[in-house]
Scaffold this motif. Structure first.
Motif, PDB file in Angstrom:
ATOM      1  N   VAL A   1       0.865  -1.183   0.000  1.00 22.58           N
ATOM      2  CA  VAL A   1       0.000   0.000   0.000  1.00 22.58           C
ATOM      3  C   VAL A   1       0.903   1.236   0.000  1.00 22.58           C
ATOM      4  N   PRO A   2       0.738   2.104  -0.996  1.00 24.27           N
ATOM      5  CA  PRO A   2       1.615   3.280  -1.060  1.00 24.27           C
ATOM      6  C   PRO A   2       1.501   4.143   0.205  1.00 24.27           C
ATOM      7  N   LYS A   3       2.646   4.592   0.693  1.00 25.79           N
ATOM      8  CA  LYS A   3       2.690   5.421   1.900  1.00 25.79           C
ATOM      9  C   LYS A   3       1.856   6.687   1.746  1.00 25.79           C
ATOM     10  N   SER A   4       1.789   7.173   0.482  1.00 26.61           N
ATOM     11  CA  SER A   4       1.120   8.457   0.266  1.00 26.61           C
ATOM     12  C   SER A   4      -0.350   8.408   0.678  1.00 26.61           C
ATOM     13  N   TYR A   5      -0.980   7.229   0.596  1.00 28.00           N
ATOM     14  CA  TYR A   5      -2.387   7.118   1.005  1.00 28.00           C
ATOM     15  C   TYR A   5      -2.551   7.490   2.468  1.00 28.00           C
TER      16      TYR A   5
ATOM     17  N   GLU B   1      -0.429   9.231   4.247  1.00 31.27           N
ATOM     18  CA  GLU B   1      -0.080  10.642   4.449  1.00 31.27           C
ATOM     19  C   GLU B   1      -1.258  11.534   4.101  1.00 31.27           C
ATOM     20  N   ALA B   2      -1.900  11.230   2.964  1.00 30.89           N
ATOM     21  CA  ALA B   2      -3.062  12.011   2.549  1.00 30.89           C
ATOM     22  C   ALA B   2      -4.166  11.926   3.592  1.00 30.89           C
ATOM     23  N   ALA B   3      -4.388  10.702   4.108  1.00 30.56           N
ATOM     24  CA  ALA B   3      -5.439  10.518   5.102  1.00 30.56           C
ATOM     25  C   ALA B   3      -5.134  11.306   6.365  1.00 30.56           C
ATOM     26  N   GLU B   4      -3.854  11.332   6.707  1.00 28.65           N
ATOM     27  CA  GLU B   4      -3.429  12.049   7.896  1.00 28.65           C
ATOM     28  C   GLU B   4      -3.739  13.539   7.746  1.00 28.65           C
TER      29      GLU B   4
ATOM     30  N   SER C   1      -8.283   9.415  11.676  1.00 32.31           N
ATOM     31  CA  SER C   1      -7.575   8.785  12.790  1.00 32.31           C
ATOM     32  C   SER C   1      -6.925   7.498  12.316  1.00 32.31           C
ATOM     33  N   GLU C   2      -6.014   6.975  13.155  1.00 29.92           N
ATOM     34  CA  GLU C   2      -5.360   5.729  12.764  1.00 29.92           C
ATOM     35  C   GLU C   2      -6.369   4.602  12.598  1.00 29.92           C
TER      36      GLU C   2
ATOM     37  N   TRP D   1      -9.415   0.966   8.841  1.00 30.41           N
ATOM     38  CA  TRP D   1     -10.640   0.416   8.224  1.00 30.41           C
ATOM     39  C   TRP D   1     -10.835   0.885   6.795  1.00 30.41           C
ATOM     40  N   LYS D   2     -10.397   2.118   6.497  1.00 30.82           N
ATOM     41  CA  LYS D   2     -10.695   2.674   5.185  1.00 30.82           C
ATOM     42  C   LYS D   2      -9.577   2.438   4.170  1.00 30.82           C
ATOM     43  N   ILE D   3      -8.367   2.258   4.645  1.00 31.02           N
ATOM     44  CA  ILE D   3      -7.260   2.066   3.699  1.00 31.02           C
ATOM     45  C   ILE D   3      -6.700   0.645   3.780  1.00 31.02           C
ATOM     46  N   THR D   4      -6.212   0.290   4.969  1.00 28.23           N
ATOM     47  CA  THR D   4      -5.517  -0.992   5.084  1.00 28.23           C
ATOM     48  C   THR D   4      -6.430  -2.168   4.732  1.00 28.23           C
TER      49      THR D   4
END
Lengths: 297, 279
Positions: free
Chosen positions: A186-190, A192-195, A200-201, A206-209
């Motif tokens: 999973v690209p790190k940028s996702y 970072e963008a979410a942050e 929240s983590e 739930w939404k990315i990982t």
């Protein structure tokens, strides 16, 4: 050099035919032959092999023990899937998302039980559960819960649940690594963008990982289900041999007992056919329910 | 603020990680330590350290519980099994990967789907087949059965590796007049060494550890592999009380695996995850 057609096919035959003949004799033939045997009553000697049609199957449906062995198998399937997946996902996320220096150490250690022999795992855990000397009972005594102590593997109610922990213990590492493989793709940028968007983590999980490692999760669940239905009897055989009072018999160990202990080979083959059918149906149903649109961002 | 929170999270997350590491390691280390204790110590303080390190348990296991023979049997089965698997898998993998022919896809699928079929049904007829061929209760028979059981996995790993070998070398060799047999033996096989080693390590662990097929297809104690011998000792401990010998033989069984894992950790994890992804 231009090969003639004949040369090409000779070479092809050289490569494929010996292997395939052995594969046909030692893998394919036994499977089909097992199906054939299931229509016979047979104690092993050539003389008393009687064709009995479907009566082995009818007998199996009226068997007092067999239905419970199916339930036991599914009990192990469900508890193992839940136990392994929760821990494996947790460890995989912990080891990838939070920069922990000693992460490789945990990876190496957690995986090791995956390559231990079932015999070693089984016997180790028999000791852990040992009523007098075992860790579980002495641990319970130490924290003042003596009344919970029991002969775990000798207790009809607790023997089967006791088999879950060794299987989870031995299984987690592989699935943790599979999931780690997924998460690191999973690209790190996702994240970072979410942050930046203030997720929240927990939301990120739930939404990315979860959606992006769904293929790995699916493969892991399928793999646990298949290996449990096809192989749970091995740890059963080592640890309890189906006892006490058949409380831990699974389909495979019941087959072993019927065929190789009581010499009902035809009946054993019938159980084998049913195992095959049940595991195929289970896998098909699972695949149907777990299909999910591939997520791409 | 964020830093402090991160620090707390990271410390908090370590607790379950450390706990699980202890749960994994403790029984294994305890088993190895137990193999150096005498029976009195095992009873008095089963989970503690031994007072004196003694190799007596290993001597007893080796001499009185047939561990010497079963280690030898396990070694033979493992080596022979690896060897048979390679001889059968390499040419097939090469043909399936490189030669275009009708039915190659179907044949590949057939081999791969055999990885998912519960073989327990096949074991009953296989038992009688081996009996007819005089391969029942035979180390050679068991090696052959083992090789067949790992054939699909081995073909799968080898084909996917051969797929990554550039075709040019084979083409150049063919232009130089080398026969297909020569190319397979002298070009492709050496180039596939990485995959061959991976497959062989995985198979070695599998064969060394295997229990159930040995239980069915071997009968006399003289033929027991290590897994069977240990299971036998374990079942007898209630009469013999030979806990020390049991621990010693468990340790003997696990040490080669630990050594292989220490050396080839990456290959093993990669091989297993690839196998699982396909299954």
């Amino acid at each position: 050099m231009v090969q003639t057609k004949k040369q090409k096919y000779l070479f092809l035959a050289f490569c494929l035919v010996p292997t395939f003949i052995l594969f046909a004799i030692f893998t394919l033939y036994p499977l089909f032959s097992g199906l054939y045997y299931s229509f016979f009553e047979w104690s092993g000697s050539a003389a008393d092999k009687d064709f009995v049609g479907f009566s082995n199957y009818i007998k199996l449906f009226n068997d007092e023990i067999f239905p419970s062995t199916i339930l036991h198998d599914y009990f192990l399937v469900v508890t193992k899937v839940i136990g392994i997946m929760i821990l494996a996902i947790f460890f995989a996320v912990a080891l990838t998302q939070l920069r922990i220096k000693e992460a490789p150490f945990y990876r190496v250690i957690f995986f090791f039980p995956n390559i231990m022999s079932v015999v070693v795992i089984g016997i180790l855990w028999m000791f852990i559960y040992n009523p007098g000397l075992g860790l579980v009972n002495s641990g319970l005594e130490m924290i003042g819960l003596e009344e919970w102590a029991r002969p775990w593997l000798g207790d009809e109610e607790w023997a089967l649940p006791s088999l879950v922990l060794p299987s989870v213990w031995a299984g987690i590492g592989l699935f943790m690594l599979l999931l780690i493989g997924g998460i690191s793709n999973v690209p790190k940028s996702y994240y970072e963008a979410a942050e930046i968007d203030g997720a929240s983590e927990w939301q990120q999980f739930w939404k990315i990982t979860m959606p992006l490692v769904w293929p790995q999760i699916k493969v892991s669940i399928l793999y646990i289900v298949i290996t449990t239905l096809n192989g749970s009897f091995i740890i059963v055989q080592v640890m309890t041999q189906g006892g006490p009072n058949n409380a831990t018999h699974v389909m495979g160990s019941y087959l072993y007992q019927q065929a190789f202990k009581q010499f009902n080979f035809g009946y054993g083959a019938t159980i084998g056919v049913v195992i095959l059918i049940i595991s195929l149906i289970t896998v098909l149903i699972l695949q149907f329910f777990m299909r999910r649109e591939k997520v791409e961002y | 603020m964020k830093h402090i929170r991160n620090f707390i999270v990271r410390t908090g997350i370590r607790i379950p990680l450390i706990a699980w590491a202890v749960i994994v390691l403790y029984p294994i280390i305890w088993m190895i330590i137990g193999s150096f204790k005498n029976n009195a110590e095992i009873y008095k303080d089963p989970w503690g350290l031994p007072e004196t390190f003694s190799f007596q348990n290993f001597v007893t296991a080796w001499n009185e519980f047939n561990i010497d023979i079963s280690v030898f049997n396990s070694l033979i089965v493992t080596v022979l099994g690896i060897f048979i698997t390679l001889i059968l898998a390499i040419p097939t993998a090469y043909a399936l990967e490189r030669i275009r022919f009708k039915g190659s896809g179907a044949l590949f699928t057939l081999y791969i789907s055999a990885m998912m079929i519960p073989m327990v049904l096949g074991w009953i007829p296989l038992f009688f087949l081996l009996m007819k061929l005089n391969l029942l209760d035979s180390i050679i028979g068991l090696s052959l059965v083992y090789a067949m059981s790992q054939l699909p996995f081995s073909i799968f790993i080898l084909t996917s590796f051969m797929n990554s070998i550039p075709k040019e070398l084979e083409e150049a060799a063919a232009i130089d007049g080398m026969s297909s047999y020569g190319i397979l033996l002298k070009i492709v096989t050496p180039l596939s060494t990485t995959a061959i080693i991976t497959v062989s390590i995985m198979n070695a662990i599998q064969f060394w550890n295997e229990y159930f097929m040995a239980l069915i297809f071997l009968q006399s104690e003289q033929k027991y592999t290590l897994a069977l011998a240990i299971d036998f000792i374990s079942n007898e401990t209630q009469y013999t009380n030979a806990w020390g010998a049991l621990f010693a033989s468990l340790t003997i069984a696990i040490i080669p695996v630990i050594i292989l894992y220490a050396i080839f950790q990456r290959r093993i994890t990669k091989g297993m995850t690839e196998g699982a992804l396909k299954g």
